[in-house]
Design a protein around this motif. Sequence first.
Motif, PDB file in Angstrom:
ATOM      1  N   UNK A 247       0.827  -1.212   0.000  1.00 47.75           N
ATOM      2  CA  UNK A 247       0.000   0.000   0.000  1.00 47.75           C
ATOM      3  C   UNK A 247       0.861   1.262   0.000  1.00 47.75           C
ATOM      4  N   UNK A 248       1.989   1.191   0.688  1.00 43.10           N
ATOM      5  CA  UNK A 248       2.890   2.349   0.754  1.00 43.10           C
ATOM      6  C   UNK A 248       3.419   2.687  -0.641  1.00 43.10           C
ATOM      7  N   UNK A 249       3.898   1.670  -1.367  1.00 40.63           N
ATOM      8  CA  UNK A 249       4.428   1.947  -2.709  1.00 40.63           C
ATOM      9  C   UNK A 249       3.304   2.319  -3.683  1.00 40.63           C
ATOM     10  N   UNK A 250       2.122   1.747  -3.479  1.00 43.65           N
ATOM     11  CA  UNK A 250       0.990   2.126  -4.335  1.00 43.65           C
ATOM     12  C   UNK A 250       0.713   3.620  -4.164  1.00 43.65           C
ATOM     13  N   UNK A 251       0.777   4.091  -2.930  1.00 53.81           N
ATOM     14  CA  UNK A 251       0.524   5.524  -2.679  1.00 53.81           C
ATOM     15  C   UNK A 251       1.677   6.378  -3.199  1.00 53.81           C
ATOM     16  N   UNK A 252       2.892   5.854  -3.131  1.00 57.21           N
ATOM     17  CA  UNK A 252       4.044   6.606  -3.661  1.00 57.21           C
ATOM     18  C   UNK A 252       3.877   6.822  -5.170  1.00 57.21           C
ATOM     19  N   UNK A 264       4.550  -9.665  -6.695  1.00 58.67           N
ATOM     20  CA  UNK A 264       4.242 -10.575  -5.594  1.00 58.67           C
ATOM     21  C   UNK A 264       3.151 -10.055  -4.678  1.00 58.67           C
ATOM     22  N   UNK A 265       2.673  -8.825  -4.939  1.00 59.25           N
ATOM     23  CA  UNK A 265       1.620  -8.255  -4.079  1.00 59.25           C
ATOM     24  C   UNK A 265       0.301  -8.974  -4.341  1.00 59.25           C
ATOM     25  N   UNK A 266      -0.538  -9.063  -3.304  1.00 62.32           N
ATOM     26  CA  UNK A 266      -1.853  -9.726  -3.459  1.00 62.32           C
ATOM     27  C   UNK A 266      -2.954  -8.734  -3.133  1.00 62.32           C
ATOM     28  N   UNK A 267      -3.773  -8.363  -4.160  1.00 61.60           N
ATOM     29  CA  UNK A 267      -4.777  -7.319  -3.965  1.00 61.60           C
ATOM     30  C   UNK A 267      -5.768  -7.604  -2.844  1.00 61.60           C
ATOM     31  N   UNK A 268      -6.116  -8.869  -2.633  1.00 62.00           N
ATOM     32  CA  UNK A 268      -7.138  -9.168  -1.619  1.00 62.00           C
ATOM     33  C   UNK A 268      -6.654  -8.839  -0.201  1.00 62.00           C
ATOM     34  N   UNK A 269      -5.353  -8.631  -0.030  1.00 60.31           N
ATOM     35  CA  UNK A 269      -4.830  -8.321   1.300  1.00 60.31           C
ATOM     36  C   UNK A 269      -5.032  -6.853   1.672  1.00 60.31           C
ATOM     37  N   UNK A 270      -5.355  -6.018   0.667  1.00 61.52           N
ATOM     38  CA  UNK A 270      -5.477  -4.578   0.965  1.00 61.52           C
ATOM     39  C   UNK A 270      -6.500  -3.893   0.072  1.00 61.52           C
ATOM     40  N   UNK A 272      -9.307  -2.385   0.616  1.00 63.70           N
ATOM     41  CA  UNK A 272      -9.814  -1.072   1.031  1.00 63.70           C
ATOM     42  C   UNK A 272      -8.798   0.027   0.714  1.00 63.70           C
ATOM     43  N   UNK A 273      -7.519  -0.282   0.856  1.00 67.50           N
ATOM     44  CA  UNK A 273      -6.485   0.722   0.561  1.00 67.50           C
ATOM     45  C   UNK A 273      -6.386   0.940  -0.946  1.00 67.50           C
ATOM     46  N   UNK A 274      -6.482  -0.136  -1.711  1.00 65.27           N
ATOM     47  CA  UNK A 274      -6.411   0.015  -3.175  1.00 65.27           C
ATOM     48  C   UNK A 274      -7.606   0.815  -3.683  1.00 65.27           C
ATOM     49  N   UNK A 275      -8.772   0.627  -3.048  1.00 70.15           N
ATOM     50  CA  UNK A 275      -9.950   1.421  -3.429  1.00 70.15           C
ATOM     51  C   UNK A 275      -9.672   2.912  -3.241  1.00 70.15           C
ATOM     52  N   UNK A 317      -1.549   2.508   7.200  1.00 70.27           N
ATOM     53  CA  UNK A 317      -1.420   3.253   5.937  1.00 70.27           C
ATOM     54  C   UNK A 317      -2.002   4.660   6.051  1.00 70.27           C
ATOM     55  N   UNK A 318      -2.403   5.017   7.260  1.00 74.56           N
ATOM     56  CA  UNK A 318      -3.045   6.333   7.442  1.00 74.56           C
ATOM     57  C   UNK A 318      -2.101   7.493   7.116  1.00 74.56           C
ATOM     58  N   UNK A 319      -0.876   7.421   7.623  1.00 74.52           N
ATOM     59  CA  UNK A 319       0.080   8.515   7.404  1.00 74.52           C
ATOM     60  C   UNK A 319       0.427   8.642   5.911  1.00 74.52           C
ATOM     61  N   UNK A 320       0.571   7.500   5.245  1.00 72.03           N
ATOM     62  CA  UNK A 320       0.927   7.512   3.826  1.00 72.03           C
ATOM     63  C   UNK A 320      -0.204   8.130   2.999  1.00 72.03           C
ATOM     64  N   UNK A 321      -1.466   7.788   3.338  1.00 72.06           N
ATOM     65  CA  UNK A 321      -2.596   8.367   2.596  1.00 72.06           C
ATOM     66  C   UNK A 321      -2.658   9.878   2.829  1.00 72.06           C
ATOM     67  N   UNK A 322      -2.299  10.277   4.051  1.00 69.04           N
ATOM     68  CA  UNK A 322      -2.329  11.717   4.343  1.00 69.04           C
ATOM     69  C   UNK A 322      -1.297  12.455   3.480  1.00 69.04           C
TER      70      UNK A 322
END
Length: 429
Positions: A247-252, A264-270, A272-275, A317-322
């Motif tokens: 999620x951190x790199x997705x936000x980056x 190697x990332x698995x979408x079902x693990x995150x 809500x963050x990917x949304x 992932x709150x700080x990264x989204x901010x």
Amino acid sequence: MDRIRIVGGNALNGAIPISGAKNAALPLMIVGLLTDELLILENVPRLADVAQLQHILGNHGVDITMSGKRPGDSAYQGQTLHISAKRIVDTTAPYELVSKMRASFWVIAPLVARMGEARVSMPGGCAIGTRPVDLLITALEALGAEIEIDGGYVVARAPKGLRGGTIAFPKVTVSGTHVALMAASLAKGTTVIENAAREPEIVDVAECLGKMGARITGAGTSRIVIEGVPRLSGARHSVLPDRIETGTYAMAVAMTGGDVTLQGARPELLQSALDMVAQAGATVTPTNEGIRITRNGAGLSAVNVSTAPFPGFPTDLQAQLMALMTCARGTSRITETIFENRFMHVQELARLGARIHLEGDTATIEGIDRLKGAPVMATDLRASVSLVIAALAAEGETTVNRIYHLDRGFERLEDKLSACGAQIERVSG
Ligand code: UD1
């Protein structure tokens, strides 16, 4: 002390391999205490926290060896740990060690379950809130442990072994659920955990325990049932990919723009963050290799979110989204419901020019066009990486000081980002 120097403005393009999850690797290493046979853990990330826990477990008599690289292994492949707790020599976890890493308190569960006694220092305060251990203690009591607090230590005794019972958590707790699972696996009879945490790392630990002979059903739901067994055997288990790193790199990438595959990332693990990343304006595509994140041209949109236990939006992932929202069009609101003091990144983001207003548990962020580089200070693990995300998109140079927090939880962060075109380097001293 090492610093990270970032010159912002480059888009990220390429591939980032995702490491094994820190928050699964740590409890899995502690699970090794439950058996006198060999537990082999694969895909363990190379992190300061893992090394620290290795040291702590060594104090109890656990031997941990690392196998070397094999032909064909990539530089990023996680390490394989061989954990042997054949003979536990000490059931005390001293303050000097536990105070360095909160999760090491969890050794209390396997020690009391297998040895009938444990003396573990209370972890003490933590930068992101008071983080008590009362629910972990009540869980052990529900399984028949006698608990006493003595000189800052929690002393747990169960000379005749633990027995199954019902543990109904008044709030969802990851640490409480890990401790309950480990203790109940060796307790006599049936344990029911109500309101259990559903985090993927709980499921990973339950799977590993299952391979060791534990009888667990319902992991991943809020009701877990464990039939205790008299002993557990060795096993081999591979740690699941790190959803927080993902999620951190997705936000980056959403922040800088570009096109990156998170291998190697698995979408079902995150999900809500990917949304959120998609709502903010990036394109998220699951692929055979992992998850592809792209953002080209279009600006970022503001989103509103509250953190919540899994499957909700993770507090980690709150700080990264901010950081991402500092440059979104419009006003976003982020509410932190898990930890009471997890906004230390706000004043550091403000040094880069972010406009954030804090009131109680909610941050209101007015998006601006561009952040400007500045020296900033890392305050905790996830807060530190939010500063890195912000700096990647800021104009000019940012130095992030006190980066030992980053090394606790992100494997080769600067290598992974610079391979995708970021101007980022570690400066020693
Ligand atoms: C774990 C994660 C951490 C993540 C958190 C929430 C690890 C090593 N750490 O932390 O990265 O941010 O889950 O997803 O896996 N609480 C009590 N009493 C207790 C225990 C917890 O009141 O005895 C409270 C905590 O203060 C917090 C909430 O319950 O407000 C959730 O804590 P918990 O889920 O246990 O977090 P950790 O396991 O410490």
